[in-house]
Write an enzyme that holds these catalytic residues in place. Structure first.
Site, PDB file in Angstrom:
ATOM      1  N   CYS A   1      87.826  38.811  33.673  1.00 48.35           N
ATOM      2  CA  CYS A   1      87.537  37.560  32.967  1.00 48.35           C
ATOM      3  C   CYS A   1      86.775  37.813  31.670  1.00 48.35           C
ATOM      4  CB  CYS A   1      86.724  36.645  33.868  1.00 48.35           C
ATOM      5  SG  CYS A   1      85.208  37.441  34.421  1.00 48.35           S
TER       6      CYS A   1
ATOM      7  N   GLU B   1      82.597  30.313  38.367  1.00 49.32           N
ATOM      8  CA  GLU B   1      82.804  31.360  37.356  1.00 49.32           C
ATOM      9  C   GLU B   1      84.282  31.323  37.009  1.00 49.32           C
ATOM     10  OE1 GLU B   1      81.267  34.948  39.137  1.00 49.32           O
ATOM     11  OE2 GLU B   1      79.220  34.218  39.028  1.00 49.32           O
TER      12      GLU B   1
ATOM     13  N   LYS C   1      87.325  32.793  51.485  1.00 49.84           N
ATOM     14  CA  LYS C   1      88.776  32.759  51.310  1.00 49.84           C
ATOM     15  C   LYS C   1      89.136  33.672  50.142  1.00 49.84           C
ATOM     16  CE  LYS C   1      92.011  30.884  49.065  1.00 49.84           C
ATOM     17  NZ  LYS C   1      92.974  31.994  49.059  1.00 49.84           N
TER      18      LYS C   1
ATOM     19  N   GLU D   1      93.868  31.536  27.501  1.00 52.22           N
ATOM     20  CA  GLU D   1      93.639  32.778  28.239  1.00 52.22           C
ATOM     21  C   GLU D   1      94.976  33.338  28.716  1.00 52.22           C
ATOM     22  OE1 GLU D   1      92.102  32.632  32.347  1.00 52.22           O
ATOM     23  OE2 GLU D   1      90.632  34.126  31.744  1.00 52.22           O
TER      24      GLU D   1
HETATM   25  P1  NAD Z   1      93.067  31.127  40.779  1.00 55.68           P
HETATM   26  O1  NAD Z   1      92.184  30.045  40.305  1.00 55.68           O
HETATM   27  O2  NAD Z   1      94.522  30.944  40.737  1.00 55.68           O
HETATM   28  O3  NAD Z   1      92.732  31.513  42.292  1.00 55.68           O
HETATM   29  C1  NAD Z   1      91.420  31.871  42.687  1.00 55.68           C
HETATM   30  C2  NAD Z   1      91.247  31.513  44.143  1.00 55.68           C
HETATM   31  O4  NAD Z   1      91.293  30.096  44.286  1.00 55.68           O
HETATM   32  C3  NAD Z   1      92.321  32.068  45.068  1.00 55.68           C
HETATM   33  O5  NAD Z   1      91.710  32.496  46.258  1.00 55.68           O
HETATM   34  C4  NAD Z   1      93.216  30.866  45.294  1.00 55.68           C
HETATM   35  O6  NAD Z   1      93.933  30.904  46.499  1.00 55.68           O
HETATM   36  C5  NAD Z   1      92.189  29.747  45.312  1.00 55.68           C
HETATM   37  N1  NAD Z   1      92.725  28.422  45.000  1.00 55.68           N
HETATM   38  C6  NAD Z   1      93.758  28.089  44.192  1.00 55.68           C
HETATM   39  N2  NAD Z   1      93.915  26.758  44.138  1.00 55.68           N
HETATM   40  C7  NAD Z   1      92.956  26.208  44.936  1.00 55.68           C
HETATM   41  C8  NAD Z   1      92.598  24.879  45.303  1.00 55.68           C
HETATM   42  N3  NAD Z   1      93.261  23.819  44.824  1.00 55.68           N
HETATM   43  N4  NAD Z   1      91.562  24.690  46.147  1.00 55.68           N
HETATM   44  C9  NAD Z   1      90.871  25.746  46.624  1.00 55.68           C
HETATM   45  N5  NAD Z   1      91.172  27.034  46.323  1.00 55.68           N
HETATM   46  C10 NAD Z   1      92.191  27.265  45.485  1.00 55.68           C
HETATM   47  O7  NAD Z   1      92.640  32.434  39.947  1.00 55.68           O
HETATM   48  P2  NAD Z   1      93.298  33.876  39.984  1.00 55.68           P
HETATM   49  O8  NAD Z   1      94.643  33.802  39.339  1.00 55.68           O
HETATM   50  O9  NAD Z   1      93.185  34.421  41.364  1.00 55.68           O
HETATM   51  O10 NAD Z   1      92.295  34.701  39.051  1.00 55.68           O
HETATM   52  C11 NAD Z   1      92.425  34.778  37.662  1.00 55.68           C
HETATM   53  C12 NAD Z   1      91.521  33.773  36.984  1.00 55.68           C
HETATM   54  O11 NAD Z   1      90.193  33.944  37.447  1.00 55.68           O
HETATM   55  C13 NAD Z   1      91.435  33.935  35.485  1.00 55.68           C
HETATM   56  O12 NAD Z   1      91.422  32.667  34.873  1.00 55.68           O
HETATM   57  C14 NAD Z   1      90.099  34.624  35.267  1.00 55.68           C
HETATM   58  O13 NAD Z   1      89.534  34.433  34.000  1.00 55.68           O
HETATM   59  C15 NAD Z   1      89.295  33.990  36.345  1.00 55.68           C
HETATM   60  N6  NAD Z   1      88.145  34.833  36.694  1.00 55.68           N
HETATM   61  C16 NAD Z   1      86.891  34.436  36.273  1.00 55.68           C
HETATM   62  C17 NAD Z   1      85.791  35.241  36.552  1.00 55.68           C
HETATM   63  C18 NAD Z   1      84.401  34.876  36.111  1.00 55.68           C
HETATM   64  O14 NAD Z   1      83.456  35.482  36.605  1.00 55.68           O
HETATM   65  N7  NAD Z   1      84.216  33.934  35.215  1.00 55.68           N
HETATM   66  C19 NAD Z   1      85.963  36.418  37.258  1.00 55.68           C
HETATM   67  C20 NAD Z   1      87.249  36.784  37.654  1.00 55.68           C
HETATM   68  C21 NAD Z   1      88.344  35.978  37.376  1.00 55.68           C
HETATM   69  O1  6OD Z   2      79.997  41.847  37.259  1.00 53.68           O
HETATM   70  C1  6OD Z   2      79.991  40.792  37.880  1.00 53.68           C
HETATM   71  O2  6OD Z   2      79.148  40.528  38.709  1.00 53.68           O
HETATM   72  C2  6OD Z   2      81.022  39.824  37.644  1.00 53.68           C
HETATM   73  N1  6OD Z   2      80.840  38.611  38.219  1.00 53.68           N
HETATM   74  C3  6OD Z   2      82.085  40.148  36.940  1.00 53.68           C
HETATM   75  C4  6OD Z   2      83.164  39.300  36.698  1.00 53.68           C
HETATM   76  C5  6OD Z   2      84.306  39.785  36.221  1.00 53.68           C
HETATM   77  C6  6OD Z   2      85.456  38.962  36.017  1.00 53.68           C
HETATM   78  O3  6OD Z   2      86.596  39.296  36.128  1.00 53.68           O
END
Ligand code: NAD
Ligand code: 6OD
Length: 484
Positions: A286, A252, A176, A388
């Site tokens: 992130c 993550e 998804k 964040e």
């Molecule tokens: P989000 O959590 O809003 O959404 C991520 C995904 O989860 C989307 O596909 C969304 O539709 C889905 N989703 C939302 N609510 C859900 C639920 N209740 N059940 C199942 N699925 C659900 O995140 P975003 O706004 O798309 O991305 C930004 C965030 O992601 C930031 O907090 C960022 O730090 C984090 N992020 C973390 C990493 C990492 O590797 N640690 C990498 C990239 C982004």
């Molecule tokens: O480099 C990667 O594999 C990884 N998971 C990066 C994550 C980035 C977050 O926004």
């Protein structure tokens, strides 16, 4: 107008209703997306389960790896299609997507195809209580159907980072993608077809989180594990949703990453590296640094140098090679980031540069651009230092000792990444060991060897992916003991 459909059991199918896919650079609708129904999610999970009983479940590791290499070939063959689709969905600069997002997608398949062939497991010769011998060895089996939920910031990169190891381990997947960036997950279905991945192995469902595709997938009893990248609070919601069916999760999540800049650093390298760490992908990685701690003797000089960097960024059109700062992903996300810019003022920050929205006098004004922004002067307890923001923004604070820098860097509920800038490698090692995070860089940032562990501590996640850590997560271990 183009409609991006769900991909279930090898066929593109419409859902119950459509929602708009918007180009963040100018706010125009570029496609409609079919939102999946709960019944279709059930069909996707059943198709994925069925695929495990078919050819995909029977072929050996060598053939599986060969097909994953063919997926990488198919991505490379369609490089421009993926590139255009990712740029239209995210607004990210072509220079970034062409260097990072699309090549990394192909690399993810190649790396895990090779790793699975090399994957060996431990074996023990054990003495039995009666003086005999037994041989214990472990073998990995696929977990089954993996539910993969990904965000919008690095859509194809983060999706393939999970799909590739899941398939390498012999699983099937239902993915998804974010509702903001559905296009490249759909294109990947075409690459899977080209590469001879059997129908049902890779399924794509489109929609939102609660009471939509995301929740339907996480609570489905036919899904054997959930791997999720996104916000920490979404992770918390997913934990609740998977609890009744006791699925393993890999999370993550978010970060509020710190950088520590010592006076003995190579100054220009630190400024250049941290300019990337704060502003790359408009701060929507992130791993971006939102807190920078600088040794007091070089504080003013550093603030001035990073300010210059920020003011020289080029907020152009995404397809312009000179652009290095794109828009934020959506109007809603820009509202969120601006609310933090306002909050910083209320919290009495000193604004060094930015703090608002640019005025271009062309169609970019209908997009979601925002100024790169630097603050100083906030107390460590300020919300802008704790929460964040996920935009092109950082707060810079001075420090007087290594201990103080480490304490401030570690004072966070998150624990994803940190970077340390020093030319004293002994200090680099010592400080790195003290960071309460999943990944620490010394004199670099976002340098990723895909075989190394990736993940976060605290609110930043659960578990590690990368290399053998991914292979372990996406497999069930069976320890076999044979009396000799
Ligand atoms: P989000 O959590 O809003 O959404 C991520 C995904 O989860 C989307 O596909 C969304 O539709 C889905 N989703 C939302 N609510 C859900 C639920 N209740 N059940 C199942 N699925 C659900 O995140 P975003 O706004 O798309 O991305 C930004 C965030 O992601 C930031 O907090 C960022 O730090 C984090 N992020 C973390 C990493 C990492 O590797 N640690 C990498 C990239 C982004
Ligand atoms: O480099 C990667 O594999 C990884 N998971 C990066 C994550 C980035 C977050 O926004």
């Amino acid at each position: 107008m183009k409609v991006i459909q769900n991909y279930i059991d090898g066929r593109f199918v419409p859902g119950k209703r459509e929602f708009a896919d918007i180009n963040p650079a100018n706010g125009t609708v570029i496609a409609h997306v079919s939102e999946v129904t709960e019944v279709q999610v059930d069909e996707a999970v059943n198709a994925a389960r069925g695929a495990l009983q078919g050819e995909w479940g029977r072929i050996g590791i060598r053939e599986r790896a060969a097909r994953l290499h063919r997926v990488a070939d198919a991505i490379e063959k369609r490089f421009d299609c993926f590139l255009q689709a990712e740029i239209a969905d995210t607004g990210k600069p072509v220079s970034l997507a062409a260097k990072l997002d699309i090549p990394r997608a192909a690399a993810n398949f190649r790396v895990f195809a090779d790793l699975i062939k090399m994957n060996g497991l431990e074996a023990f010769h054990t003495e039995t209580p009666h003086g005999g011998n037994a041989l214990n060895y472990a073998m990995l089996k696929p977990l089954g159907v993996i539910g993969i939920i990904t965000p919008w910031n690095l859509p194809l990169l983060l999706l393939t980072w999970k799909v590739a190891p899941a398939l390498a381990c012999g699983n099937s997947v239902v993915v998804k993608p974010s509702e903001e960036t559905p296009a490249t997950a759909a294109l990947l279905a075409e690459a899977m077809q080209d590469a001879g991945i059997p129908k049902g192995v890779y399924n794509v469902i489109h929609g939102f989180g609660p009471d939509s595709a995301g929740e339907f997938l996480t609570r489905h009893s036919g899904v054997n594990a959930i791997t999720f990248t996104g916000e920490s609070r979404t992770g918390a919601a997913i934990m609740k949703s998977v609890a009744p069916t006791v699925k393993p999760v890999s999370f993550e999540l978010g970060g509020k990453n710190a950088a520590i800049v010592f006076a003995d650093c190579e100054f220009d390298a630190a400024v250049n590296g941290l300019s990337d760490a704060v502003f790359l992908n408009t701060g929507q990685v992130c791993l971006c640094a939102e807190r920078i701690y600088v040794e007091r003797s070089i504080f003013d000089q550093f603030v001035e140098a990073l300010k210059k960097k920020a003011e020289n960024l080029n907020s152009g059109w995404p397809l312009d090679q000179e652009t290095n700062l794109g828009p934020l992903i959506s109007a809603q996300h820009r509202e969120k980031v601006i609310s933090y810019y306002k909050l910083a003022t209320e919290e009495r920050a000193t604004l060094i540069t930015g703090g608002g929205v640019p005025d271009f006098g062309d169609d970019r004004d209908n997009g979601f651009y925002i100024q790169p922004t630097i603050y100083t002067g906030l107390p460590e307890s300020a919300r802008c230092v704790k929460e964040e923001i996920f935009g092109p923004v950082c707060h810079i604070a001075p420090f007087d000792s290594d201990e103080e820098a480490v304490a401030m860097a570690n004072d966070s509920k998150y624990g994803l990444a940190a970077s340390i800038w020093t030319s004293n490698l002994k200090r680099g090692h010592r400080v790195a060991r003290q960071m309460n995070v999943g990944i620490t860089w010394v004199n670099c940032w976002f340098l990723r060897d895909l075989r190394t562990p990736f993940g976060g501590a605290g609110l930043s996640g659960i578990g590690r992916e990368g290399g053998r850590h991914s292979l372990n997560f996406y497999s069930e271990l069976n320890n076999i003991c044979i009396q000799l």
